[in-house]
Design a protein around this motif. Sequence first.
Motif, short mmCIF file in Angstrom:
data_model
loop_
_atom_site.label_atom_id
_atom_site.label_comp_id
_atom_site.label_asym_id
_atom_site.label_seq_id
_atom_site.Cartn_x
_atom_site.Cartn_y
_atom_site.Cartn_z
N GLU A 328 0.62 6.30 62.44
CA GLU A 328 1.55 7.41 62.25
C GLU A 328 2.56 7.50 63.40
O GLU A 328 3.73 7.84 63.19
N LYS A 353 3.77 14.11 54.80
CA LYS A 353 2.37 13.68 54.82
C LYS A 353 1.49 14.81 54.31
O LYS A 353 1.53 15.92 54.83
N ALA A 357 -4.82 13.27 51.51
CA ALA A 357 -4.19 12.38 50.52
C ALA A 357 -5.08 12.24 49.29
O ALA A 357 -6.31 12.15 49.40
N GLU A 360 -5.11 7.60 46.70
CA GLU A 360 -4.68 6.38 47.40
C GLU A 360 -5.44 5.17 46.89
O GLU A 360 -6.64 5.25 46.62
N ASP A 620 0.56 10.74 48.79
CA ASP A 620 1.30 10.31 49.98
C ASP A 620 2.24 9.19 49.57
O ASP A 620 1.80 8.10 49.19
N GLU A 622 3.85 7.19 51.13
CA GLU A 622 3.85 6.00 51.99
C GLU A 622 2.99 4.87 51.45
O GLU A 622 3.18 3.72 51.84
#
Length: 930
Positions: A328, A353, A357, A360, A620, A622
């Motif tokens: 991070e 964020k 989460a 995933e 999330d 990302e």
Amino acid sequence: MPRRTPRTALDRQRTPRRFPKFLGAASICALIAALLSPLTQAAAVDSTTALAANDYCGGQCSDILPPGQNGNATLAQILLNQAFGVQPDHAEDQLGPYNNLASGAATLTDAKINDFFNDASFGVASDQVASTTAPGGRTDVTIVRDKKTGVPHITGTTRYGTEYGAGYAAAQDRLWLMDVFRHVGRGQLTSFAGGASSNQGLEQEFWRNAPYTEADLQTQIDNAIANNGARGQQALADANAYIDGINAYIDASDSGRYFPGEYVLTGHKDSITNAGTIDHFKITDLVALASVIGSLFGSGGGGEVNNAVSLLAAQSKYGVTEGTKVWESFRERNDPEAVLTVHNGESFPYASKPDTAQGEALPDAGSVAQEPLVYDRTGSAATATATSASATAAATTLTSAKRGMSNALVVSGKYTASGHPIAVFGPQTGYFAPQLLMLQEIQGPGLSARGASFAGLSMYVELGRGQDYSWSATTSGQDIIDTYAVELCQDDYHYLYHGTCTAMDKVERTNSWKPTTADGTAAGSYRMQVYRTKYGPVEYRATVGGKKVAYTTLRSSYMHEADSIIGFQMLNDPDYVKSPGTFQSAVQHINYTFNWFYADSSHTAYYNSGDNPVRAAGVDAEFPVWAQAAYEWQNWDPTTNTSSYTPPSAHPNSIDQDYYISWNNKQAKDYTTAPWGDGSVHRGNLLEDRVKKLVAAGGVTRSSLAKAMADAALADLRAEDVLPKLLKVINSSTVTDTTAAAAVTKLSDWVTAGAKRKETSAGSKAYANADAIRILDAWWPLLVKAEFEPGLGTDLYTAFSDNLPIDESPSAAHGPTGAHAGSSFQYGWWSYVDKDIRAVLGESVQGGLSQKYCGGGTLSACRDTLISTLKTAAGLTAAQVYPGDDQCSAGDQWCADSIVQRTLGGIKHGKITWQNRPTYQQVVEYTSHR
């Protein structure tokens, strides 16, 4: 006979490899004699054009677009250019003024602006009319071209005629380029233009991202029209008229034999018999073109699989908790030290964020494999050069480090000398011959604008000015692309969709080529193959918890490249855009990820566009997530690829802020963008520091704001913002080593002189402080590696380098922009170095890295590391630092940095000195308003 630009004006570019020495001088002269007299183009009409009365800029709007307006050349003109360097009229006349700003900016005044830019007023003075054409013999439209630049000024009395004229003018100036890119968009470039490895890479890069069938292209058109009422119907009518104009020029140039010579050189036309055809354009070609431009400049996001790989590497080294913390800190999602476009403290949370989460789908370590795109290679498609081009194309497509270019400097009238806002802005779209963009003025019912448009999409001005306002854009890069893990069933080509085993859709392209005069690449062929799912194309294969999955990428603009036409239509409509608010409303209809800027005589405005999907709670952005209903975009319809999007008020936006800057930096507080690198040092700081200082002093003028841009364009970001801190560490004790001391002196002198990469004098082709520049270019990769790899370990250091390149200096032949591309210093580890060095020095750092890396965190060991690597760098020769390429000899520092107009056709141009600035650029200050 076309004029010839003297060789002293610009550095002559070497003959491109795609046009080898294919004809001897005698043969060229013989061909020229036979080809110099094609039939006359469209008949000229005696006419004069007065300056327009609907222009509220008061002669204070200027623009520039190198190399020149004319991007078409007959075979004779190409041969003259290849043999003797002769330029067709208006092919290169904007390159010299553009180049000269690098040396002329220091003494720039308002009176001298048009020494480096063109007058962008509406209309053409009667004594400046070079020609007036009635395209297709029509009586409802004329195309006036001015003497200075040859820009088309299209005036119509009917909407159809106006758009017909726009299409005709586009084909006059960019027919070959338009043809090239409609084939790129369909993944068919090599079959059309030749099998050079660069062509292979280009078609693979874009077709991987938008593997559309002809039916898909038509569906986009149908949906865009159906969903936009009267404006949708008008857009369809405009596009059809525009295509009619293009095809009229194709027919006229074919029968008159003044079509672009590249059609002969690539084997599509016979220069003696005129046999062969130039295919007419159709409306789906415009969508194919739009898919290329949208992918290139307006599709932020992606990279989730690379993010997952680096996260796993961090967790493997440090454990899950500490590894995540390290990851991070390098990701810098919302760095408090990042330069912002909306800097008033207003928050616009997006892609933040989540606390916990959900969904995933991180891959099992070592299981990720990129999905192949190319199969059945034969001949030259199977060479190492070709496979390397394929690898580069894939990496470019799949990274989150998209081509984010362009910059903007906009100052409120409260801080200007005149009391009117001033803007200096434009897109940094690279340098090509012919240029991807083209200039035009278009005046007709419901249309009133001048500026730049992408070739083949110029039914509307896309960046430019209206009657009393100007607008421009920069690439924003917020995340509109997500990666889904689809669980496989039955075999590798079926997946679970809402519990049902569903077949993937296979889309293929088979391309083959043979040598031509233009491209001597040996014969070859290959097949491109993409598997598509409801969640987008398959990009990777992996296992997650032992289950076989395919990773797909879904972007909100997928199957929607045509939608943005409505926003551009509005920007050209003087009855729609009348204020900052109506401007913001117009660009809300553009689904590409751009930052939009506006200035009129009283107001400035900003808006961040793009269809930002509303993600499921806890997702999330990302990382990859499971392809399950619970983790899909809210209200997502896979049939149309539509969903709920964040409302306009949630997008960063502003009216009348004191100033705006943008150079692809972070838009606003809490607004996460997909690329890495939005930290304490960003090239946006080069603009922020200069504009903030101007605003504090007050009395800003067009020339002072243009000078700020031009000064930043020559700055080395590393030298201006990071090098002083590195030198502070080194000078914390007396430097006793003579080699290191000499290098420190040179670097310090350079910083004192302004840290610019600037010629000693105009045209010298040698930099002031050349040794210092060489040393830093050599030192940066060495010091970054020595600073971070020991602490991170090789695997994690490599993984982070895949997320964010180490460096992007002007001479770098890596990263998303390549070499000789001008745009520099967007992606690099300068923020990491800055934060780490400040931490080692004991200085305050907000949002710092999770630990100190340089020398293990001690000042003395860090100093030793810096000195050791500096000594190594200082010992490298210029030939080692700048090894040479197909443009430059080894050791030629200026040439290594220089900008090259990359040939997309038969005309080549000279190199120009490096500048990090927009390709198309406006300098505007309106004096009044309707």
